[in-house]
Design an enzyme around this catalytic site. Structure first.
Site, mmCIF file in Angstrom:
data_model
loop_
_atom_site.group_PDB
_atom_site.id
_atom_site.type_symbol
_atom_site.label_atom_id
_atom_site.label_comp_id
_atom_site.label_asym_id
_atom_site.label_seq_id
_atom_site.Cartn_x
_atom_site.Cartn_y
_atom_site.Cartn_z
ATOM 1 N N ASP A 15 -11.671 -5.917 1.652
ATOM 2 C CA ASP A 15 -11.022 -5.053 2.625
ATOM 3 C C ASP A 15 -12.092 -4.617 3.628
ATOM 4 O O ASP A 15 -13.290 -4.598 3.311
ATOM 5 C CB ASP A 15 -10.412 -3.860 1.899
ATOM 6 N N ASP A 17 -12.015 -1.567 6.258
ATOM 7 C CA ASP A 17 -12.257 -0.142 6.484
ATOM 8 C C ASP A 17 -12.258 0.639 5.171
ATOM 9 O O ASP A 17 -11.297 0.572 4.401
ATOM 10 C CB ASP A 17 -11.214 0.429 7.431
#
Length: 528
Positions: A15, A17
């Site tokens: 992922d 952020d």
């Protein structure tokens, strides 16, 4: 790098952020990119180990007009500059209202990233900071490691298959899991090996990859199993001979230890003609009683996990971390003995049944080997009614002692084929679009035939160890319930809160996430 690399994992997908970089909401400014602590070092260690790296990120700010595609590309270029190049970038520009198959928790980006890297989702690890990342990983059949931050909810942490304190610890875990499956060196190829897994059908199934590893390094595999696991053992590839025997230190309802029975077992094992053994146990079992019998039977080399001091009972004393999935735990024992899977074997569970005929039905299996792991029948009855009401063809299965349970759950709207041999059940599940089941043997059977699983998982044991392995899955149920990690076989909490009250709509959503659609009517039949 191809999907036949022989490694447990080919790639790690991150992922963006909150995982790789500090979360700046809807960031379109590369100057605001700030790596998470230890990110570059962790990524470089994974690269050095030969793993390919990718990013899978929801970026709904595009759909909302909060930044442009050009600005997003500039942010990604800055991340590459700070953290090193990634082998693939996958992003979803949509918001939740689009219902797209790529936005996490849907698995589309993970599937696309695996394809771009020339591998499969089952050979990928997804590292993220929130529940959606882990749900997407499970739905794709990938492994998942949650690295919590201040925004991660406690329920998401509890439901995650594996957790790590930071990216450094996540890299440690991934590399450790790979290293544990590298076979120890050995000079000989034994003529035969005795493998031992004396437990239930599900336990035997999760040992299947390790059995195949033994078979790849020897001429003959003899499997000692118990009566509860024989039907599954008969379906395992790589087994040349079965020895069925009830072991009183393993059986949940044991008979007294009988000296004559133990002498007969010793004679039977000696008669196999092999003199090397690999004993597979679950985390709560001891290999030492059987190791003593094997020594008296003349076995020259014995390998097993043992935290207790084994004296001269073991030649290879193996130890493993607690968080390993059971199939990998067993594979690590085989590796400690010097046996590994061939490069063409992806390490998934497998049984020798023909492929299923299609996917125009879903299977619901209401029974479970332990009462604590079964969803309340009234809840399952509502789930079946909702599935049928949505247009799904539903088949409810059950063992010989579960006829009334299956009939009640079917509720007159689902099919009930009745009790069937284990191999026939495997074929039925192989043809299903998905299986809805608790933590019990058929869940592992579904993994072995590649059928996606809606896992109604009681948290009495860890999902990361016992959840459906390397198959698309959705986990439902309260992972924070007070029965968590109790190993209880009967529910210790009134009302069975971990599995009671599962919303049928959540099950319908899970079925859709796994790619199961409502069968369309045959127009010729309708016209007729």
């Amino acid at each position: 790098m191809s999907a036949t690399s022989g490694e447990l994992f080919d790639a790690v997908l991150f992922d963006r952020d909150g995982t790789l970089v500090v979360d700046v909401p809807y960031n379109g400014d590369p100057e605001r990119v700030q790596p998470m602590p230890g990110a570059r070092e962790a990524l470089d260690r994974l690269r050095a180990a030969g793993l390919r790296l990718g990013v899978v990120t929801n970026q709904s700010g595009l759909a909302r007009g909060l930044f442009t595609a050009r600005q997003m590309a500039a942010v990604h270029d800055r991340i590459d500059e700070l953290l090193g190049p990634f082998d693939t970038w996958q992003f979803c520009p949509h918001d939740d209202s689009a219902g797209c198959p790529c936005r996490k928790p849907a698995p589309g980006m993970i599937t696309a990233a695996a394809a771009a890297l020339g591998t499969t989702p089952q050979r990928c690890v997804v590292v993220g900071d929130i529940g959606r990342d882990m749900e997407a990983a499970l739905a794709a059949g990938a492994a998942g490691v949650l690295v919590p931050t201040d925004v991660t909810r406690p329920a998401e942490v509890a439901a995650a298959p594996h957790t790590a304190a930071d990216l450094t610890a996540a890299a440690d875990l991934i590399l450790q899991r790979r290293a544990l499956l590298k076979p120890a060196s050995r000079q000989d190829r034994p003529a035969g090996v005795l493998a031992v897994r004396s437990d239930s059908a599900g336990d035997v199934l999760v040992t299947g990859p390790a059995i195949r590893a033994l078979a790849a390094g020897t001429e003959r595999v003899v499997l000692l199993c118990g009566p509860r696991g024989r039907a599954a053992a008969e379906l395992l590839p790589g087994v040349d001979e079965l020895v069925e025997w009830r072991l009183p230190w393993i059986d949940p309802e044991p008979d007294p230890v009988d000296a004559g029975d133990m002498r007969a077992l010793t004679d039977r094992l000696r008669a196999t003609g092999v003199d090397e053994a690999v004993i597979f146990t679950s985390f709560h079992q001891s290999a030492l009683p059987l190791a003593l019998l094997l020594r008296t039977a003349g076995f020259r080399r014995i390998t097993a996990i043992s935290d207790d001091y084994p004296g001269s009972l073991l030649d290879v004393r193996h130890r493993v971390p607690d968080e390993l999935p059971e199939p990998e735990r067993a594979l690590s024992v085989a590796a400690a003995a010097g046996f590994g899977l061939p490069a063409s074997d992806d390490g998934r569970l497998r049984v020798t049944v023909p492929p299923g005929p299609g996917a125009d039905y879903v299977v619901v299996h209401p029974g479970a080997s332990c009462e604590a792991r079964s969803c309340p029948p009234e809840d399952l009855r509502r789930i079946v009614a909702a599935l049928a009401g949505a247009g799904h063809r539903v088949v409810v299965t059950g063992g010989s002692g579960e006829r009334h349970l299956a009939a009640y759950v079917a509720g007159g709207v689902a099919e009930e084929p009745g009790p069937m041999p284990f191999a026939e059940l495997a074929g039925l599940i192989a043809g299903a679009g998905c299986l809805i089941v608790g933590n019990t043997g058929p869940a592992h059977l579904a993994a072995a035939v590649g059928t996606p699983v809606v896992s109604l998982f009681a948290p009495t044991v860890p999902y990361g160890r016992w959840g459906p392995y390397r198959v698309p899955a959705v986990r439902l149920g309260d992972a924070t319930a007070s029965c968590r990690d109790t190993r209880a076989t009967r529910c210790p909490v009134p009302g069975h809160p971990c599995l009671s009250g599962i919303d049928p709509e959540d099950v319908l959503t899970a079925v859709r996430r796994l790619g199961v659609t409502v069968p369309q009517p045959n127009h010729d039949e309708v016209a007729a």
